[in-house]
Design a protein around this motif. Structure first.
Motif, PDB file in Angstrom:
ATOM      1  N   LEU A 161      -0.655   5.146  -1.575  1.00 26.29           N
ATOM      2  CA  LEU A 161      -1.589   4.572  -0.606  1.00 26.29           C
ATOM      3  C   LEU A 161      -0.938   3.734   0.492  1.00 26.29           C
ATOM      4  N   PRO A 162       0.019   2.872   0.159  1.00 20.12           N
ATOM      5  CA  PRO A 162       0.625   2.060   1.228  1.00 20.12           C
ATOM      6  C   PRO A 162       1.282   2.915   2.322  1.00 20.12           C
ATOM      7  N   VAL A 163       1.640   4.141   1.992  1.00 24.70           N
ATOM      8  CA  VAL A 163       2.279   5.001   2.985  1.00 24.70           C
ATOM      9  C   VAL A 163       1.237   5.608   3.918  1.00 24.70           C
ATOM     10  N   ILE A 164       0.071   5.906   3.355  1.00 25.16           N
ATOM     11  CA  ILE A 164      -0.909   6.683   4.119  1.00 25.16           C
ATOM     12  C   ILE A 164      -2.173   5.920   4.484  1.00 25.16           C
ATOM     13  N   ASN A 165      -2.255   4.657   4.110  1.00 21.81           N
ATOM     14  CA  ASN A 165      -3.543   3.968   4.276  1.00 21.81           C
ATOM     15  C   ASN A 165      -3.979   3.742   5.713  1.00 21.81           C
ATOM     16  N   SER A 166      -3.101   3.980   6.675  1.00 22.16           N
ATOM     17  CA  SER A 166      -3.560   3.832   8.065  1.00 22.16           C
ATOM     18  C   SER A 166      -4.441   5.020   8.444  1.00 22.16           C
ATOM     19  N   THR A 167      -4.363   6.068   7.664  1.00 20.52           N
ATOM     20  CA  THR A 167      -5.110   7.287   7.983  1.00 20.52           C
ATOM     21  C   THR A 167      -6.056   7.718   6.873  1.00 20.52           C
TER      22      THR A 167
ATOM     23  N   PRO B 114       5.375   3.763   7.466  1.00 23.38           N
ATOM     24  CA  PRO B 114       5.170   2.520   6.715  1.00 23.38           C
ATOM     25  C   PRO B 114       5.576   2.693   5.246  1.00 23.38           C
ATOM     26  N   ASN B 115       6.246   1.726   4.702  1.00 21.90           N
ATOM     27  CA  ASN B 115       6.634   1.753   3.289  1.00 21.90           C
ATOM     28  C   ASN B 115       7.358   3.040   2.903  1.00 21.90           C
ATOM     29  N   ALA B 116       8.184   3.503   3.809  1.00 25.10           N
ATOM     30  CA  ALA B 116       8.884   4.766   3.575  1.00 25.10           C
ATOM     31  C   ALA B 116       9.746   4.739   2.315  1.00 25.10           C
TER      32      ALA B 116
HETATM   33  C1  LIG Z   1      -1.959  -0.561   3.890  1.00 19.93           C
HETATM   34  O1  LIG Z   1      -1.262  -1.032   2.766  1.00 19.93           O
HETATM   35  C2  LIG Z   1      -0.350  -2.070   3.093  1.00 19.93           C
HETATM   36  C3  LIG Z   1       0.448  -2.404   1.850  1.00 19.93           C
HETATM   37  O2  LIG Z   1      -0.381  -2.473   0.740  1.00 19.93           O
HETATM   38  C4  LIG Z   1      -1.124  -3.268   3.620  1.00 19.93           C
HETATM   39  O3  LIG Z   1      -0.221  -4.294   3.964  1.00 19.93           O
HETATM   40  C5  LIG Z   1      -1.902  -2.846   4.851  1.00 19.93           C
HETATM   41  O4  LIG Z   1      -2.714  -3.899   5.306  1.00 19.93           O
HETATM   42  C6  LIG Z   1      -2.788  -1.645   4.533  1.00 19.93           C
HETATM   43  N1  LIG Z   1      -3.335  -1.151   5.776  1.00 19.93           N
HETATM   44  C7  LIG Z   1      -4.604  -0.795   5.863  1.00 19.93           C
HETATM   45  C8  LIG Z   1      -5.057  -0.252   7.204  1.00 19.93           C
HETATM   46  O5  LIG Z   1      -5.379  -0.875   4.943  1.00 19.93           O
END
Ligand SMILES: *[C@@H]1O[C@H](CO)[C@@H](O)[C@H](O)[C@H]1NC(C)=O
Ligand SMILES: *[C@@H]1O[C@H](CO)[C@@H](O)[C@H](O)[C@H]1NC(C)=O
Ligand SMILES: *[C@@H]1O[C@H](CO)[C@@H](O)[C@H](O)[C@H]1NC(C)=O
Ligand SMILES: *[C@@H]1O[C@H](CO)[C@@H](O)[C@H](O)[C@H]1NC(C)=O
Ligand SMILES: *[C@@H]1O[C@H](CO)[C@@H](O)[C@H](O)[C@H]1NC(C)=O
Ligand SMILES: *[C@@H]1O[C@H](CO)[C@@H](O)[C@H](O)[C@H]1NC(C)=O
Ligand SMILES: *[C@@H]1O[C@H](CO)[C@@H](O)[C@H](O)[C@H]1NC(C)=O
Ligand SMILES: *[C@@H]1O[C@H](CO)[C@@H](O)[C@H](O)[C@H]1NC(C)=O
Ligand SMILES: *[C@@H]1O[C@H](CO)[C@@H](O)[C@H](O)[C@H]1NC(C)=O
Ligand SMILES: *[C@@H]1O[C@H](CO)[C@@H](O)[C@H](O)[C@H]1NC(C)=O
Ligand SMILES: *[C@@H]1O[C@H](CO)[C@@H](O)[C@H](O)[C@H]1NC(C)=O
Ligand SMILES: *[C@@H]1O[C@H](CO)[C@@H](O)[C@H](O)[C@H]1NC(C)=O
Length: 499
Positions: free
Chosen positions: A201-207, A236-238
């Motif tokens: 999730l931390p890699v893809i959570n922007s999308t 992110p978090n590669a």
């Molecule tokens: C995505 O995950 C990272 C690490 O957990 C966090 O810092 C970031 O705020 C999250 N971004 C979104 C858009 O949720």
């Protein structure tokens, strides 16, 4: 936690690349009468950010593939030159290129044909009546027509279609693919990979929101990560993307897509492969029936389409008996080739050869043939020979090919639109129009062969919809075959192959 079921496409590139190194064993006296090629598009942008576009890297992959095909089949000094084919200045009736309405596939086809028949320069100069010598722009550039076929369901937004059968318009195939989501393979994998996807999730959570972060979206997640790996220097978090993680992201996508594309007990799920088989038969048959010396016969037939069609065809043709890698998503710019060959002397052949003198060889390149070491022969249908007698080839293909509209409508259970019984001339709803995709509906249709009068009428109607190349294209149109989905290739491998 890669499970054993993952056998699927992993390591795809590794094995195929290794095999690709073997030199082709072509007898000196053998002649190639024609080829049929099915080709995937090159590298593209992510499906997560429409519109999806062919990239410069993808264009290069397509161009390199076309160059390989030129050196193997077309050039005057080609290693397996197709008999009687024009080498430098294209003779248009000899080259038949089709793609669905899709800018990534169309772009791929254009770059491919540009290296297949490069600018002819001085050789293409023409002298006018008044003595002035003319040369076409761009050093005598040659423009090979790339015929566009739209799908019956007109779901040309293929790139945005998140699901394999979405663009096919084949009702029973859609139902069958949906069945995958209630299969034990799917449900068990969904469960067992929950933690794995959560870790991504931390890699893809922007999308991808949390709710979409699961095996259910294995393909789009893979696509997003795969494209990022090739194009985005700051993921992110590669650090979370270890080799093992990337491997599982890819193999889960393979497993998911193969599940949607093929199932041995529901052949209609592989409708895309069935229609492709019908097109291949139709095209090679036309070449086979022409005299080898004929200058106006299509000898280089090329169709550009999606990875899902490769998967469906590989399932139907039992390619997984050769290697489980054939259940994986093929790399960008991959191609499979069917060579129509003969050992008969044809130097002066002004009449068609007897079918007993013909054979078919199957080859495949996982990735751009010009960048991965070329094409490699494989045996079709779980057999041991890579060159099959024509009759064996056609018998096997007929077990699952779909070659006309009525057959397609029956297999799909569609009876509206192009499948309207009145339009088809089959009268009120045929008895099996509610078929649920049993194997009998598609296999039975395959052998029905020619085009009936009513079907010809439908073809006439459809021809107005798109530029067609005869029945072959028609079938494609109806089949909506090309699953419009573009895809991705083997993750890290694809990147390294094409780099
Ligand atoms: C995505 O995950 C990272 C690490 O957990 C966090 O810092 C970031 O705020 C999250 N971004 C979104 C858009 O949720
Ligand atoms: C064929 O000829 C071209 C130039 O005409 C050359 O670049 C290429 O290396 C030759 N290929 C082979 C296999 O000899
Ligand atoms: C010859 O014909 C072409 C095309 O009409 C024209 O462009 C060109 O100027 C003519 N050349 C001469 C010498 O008249
Ligand atoms: C086939 O039937 C399905 C479901 O009714 C429909 O969505 C699809 O558009 C039909 N396909 C064609 C080619 O008419
Ligand atoms: C997943 O499988 C485990 C063990 O088989 C089971 O205990 C659990 O309830 C399952 N979870 C879901 C969401 O089905
Ligand atoms: C790379 O990924 C980051 C984070 O998702 C994004 O903000 C950025 O726009 C991407 N860059 C490119 C060139 O795609
Ligand atoms: C094929 O489909 C059947 C019925 O939907 C299912 O039981 C079986 O597990 C599927 N096979 C594979 C390999 O997914
Ligand atoms: C091509 O197809 C036609 C019609 O189905 C058939 O009669 C003919 O025998 C085929 N030709 C070959 C060489 O198989
Ligand atoms: C042609 O003959 C060679 C040598 O016997 C053989 O290896 C090859 O498979 C034959 N090709 C065909 C199409 O029969
Ligand atoms: C083809 O015909 C030409 C001229 O008729 C003849 O010289 C040549 O030997 C023939 N070639 C074959 C392979 O029959
Ligand atoms: C695929 O080929 C293998 C090897 O010949 C054979 O054992 C298997 O039954 C075939 N599977 C199907 C579905 O035809
Ligand atoms: C086809 O399905 C429709 C609606 O489900 C049903 O009314 C009809 O009787 C079915 N026809 C056949 C031949 O099964």
């Amino acid at each position: 936690m890669p499970s054993t079921s993952l056998r699927a496409g992993l390591a795809t590139s590794t094995l195929l690349l290794a095999l690709a190194a073997a030199p082709p064993a072509v007898a000196a006296e053998e002649s190639i009468l024609g080829i049929y090629v099915f080709h995937r598009h090159g590298d593209r942008t992510s499906k997560s950010f429409p519109p999806t576009l062919l990239t410069a890297l993808g264009a290069e992959q397509a161009y390199a593939s076309g160059e390989y095909f030129r050196q193997r089949y077309v050039a005057a000094n080609a290693s397996s030159r197709v008999f009687n084919v024009a080498s430098d200045i294209a003779v248009l009736p000899q080259v038949a290129v089709t793609t669905p309405v899709d800018n990534v596939l169309q772009g791929t086809a254009n770059f491919f044909t540009q290296s297949l028949y490069p600018p002819a320069g001085a050789a293409a100069k023409q002298t006018l009546a008044n003595g002035t010598v003319m040369e076409a722009p761009f050093d005598g550039y040659q423009y090979i027509p790339v015929n566009v076929v739209s799908t019956a369901a007109s779901s040309s937004g293929s790139e945005n279609n998140g699901w394999l059968q979405g663009g096919s318009g084949c009702n029973n195939a859609i139902i069958s693919s949906n069945n995958y989501f209630s299969s034990s393979d799917y449900l068990e994998t969904l469960n067992s990979t929950g933690a794995f996807y959560k870790s991504l999730l931390p890699v893809i959570n922007s999308t991808f929101p949390t709710a979409k972060d699961s095996y259910k979206n294995a393909y789009t997640i893979f696509d997003y990560i795969h494209v990022s790996q090739i194009h985005n220097a700051s993921i992110p978090n590669a650090d979370l993307l270890t080799k093992e993680t990337l491997f599982q992201v890819q193999t889960r996508a393979d497993q998911h897509e193969y599940g949607l594309a093929y199932n041995v007990s529901e052949p209609v799920r592989a409708i895309a492969g069935s229609v492709l088989a019908g097109q291949i038969l139709q095209s090679l048959n036309t070449t086979a029936r022409a005299a080898p010396l004929s200058k106006s016969t299509a000898r280089l037939s090329l169709q550009f389409g999606a990875y899902g069609t490769f998967m469906s065809f590989f399932g139907l043709a039992n390619m997984t008996a050769v290697s489980p890698d054939f259940a994986g998503i093929v790399d960008y710019a991959s191609s499979m080739v069917f060579e129509l060959v003969t050992n008969s002397s044809i130097a002066n052949a002004t009449e068609a050869l007897d079918p007993s003198e013909l054979s078919v060889r199957f080859l495949f390149a996982n990735g751009s043939a010009g960048l991965v070491g070329g094409l490699t022969e494989y045996p079709l249908f779980g057999q041991s020979e890579t060159v099959l007698p024509w009759t064996t080839f056609t018998d096997e293909m007929n077990k699952f090919s779909i070659r006309n509209t009525v057959s397609w409508c029956n297999a799909c259970g569609n009876n509206t639109g192009v499948c309207d019984p009145e339009l088809l001339g089959t009268g009120p709803s045929t008895s099996n129009s509610n078929a649920t995709g049993s194997s009998s509906s598609s296999s039975g249709n395959g052998s029905s062969g020619g085009v009936s009068r009513p079907v010809a009428g439908v073809i006439g109607a459809l021809v107005t919809l798109a530029v067609l190349l005869g029945l072959e294209a028609l079938v494609m149109l109806i089949g909506g075959l090309r699953v419009v989905k573009k895809n991705v290739a083997v993750a890290g491998k694809a990147a390294s192959n094409s780099a």
